[in-house]
Design an enzyme around this catalytic site. Sequence first.
Site: not given
Ligand code: 13P
Length: 263
Positions: A13-15, A108, A178, A184, A222, A243-244
Amino acid sequence: MSASTITPWVVGNWKMNPVQAQAQQLLNEFKQLLQNSPIAQEKCHLGIAPTMLALSTVQAQMADAARPVYTVAQDVSRIAGTGAYTGEVSAELLADHGVGYVLVGHSERREIFADQRDQLNAKVQNALNAGLTVIYCVGESLAQREAGQAEVVVLQQICDIAAVVTGDAWGKIVIAYEPIWAIGTGKTASPEDAQAMHAKIREGLKQLTPHGANMAILYGGSVKAENAVELAACPDINGALVGGASLNADSFHQIALAFANTK
Ligand code: 13P
């Protein structure tokens, strides 16, 4: 721990990241890694959820990858079809662009953009009607966990969509657990805590649908190369929503390898 028959999913998920030049580099690096160190398609589903702007670019750039990598939308409109809805992208338009997967209910979206049950149900329903597979996200806040409400909150979020998901449509749902406090923050749920919640989710799904035993339940929060193997070893963790770490080709590839090889 018994070997799971559920093919794992690893989805990045690149957000609201990255800029175009970085995205192109990231995709090229990832393609190269898939070429040099292949991950068999039947061992792991792979997906990338970029911004709406980049969906077509990702799709085009990954078209000649060594194996399929799904293009996943991060959200979809609660309005179906086409029409005068400025700023919206419907499930039908995603399908028309060849996008077959969508995240719904990411924390989010729930927290920052106030997506609530009725809107989320409309999004799920529209996506299913348009033939998309939905990665439906659930998770509790830190306050809810500390108050001992984590399971109740998460199971309620899953029960919520039972109002619009019926019969074999459950086969088009993937769940992503999640915990909000782990997103994050660098703070991952311990494999034991994550497995315990996944097992509860599995029980809940089995009560809702015969598909429950075979549905993929992904963990997110994470996830990184360093913790992917121990998460993948948990019987009810059938993949990761990353995510990250998905913004680094090598980390994302390592995570995918961990799930493909451990399951
Ligand atoms: P992180 O891996 O950056 O914690 O984000 C998780 C996330 O929200 C994936 O959708």
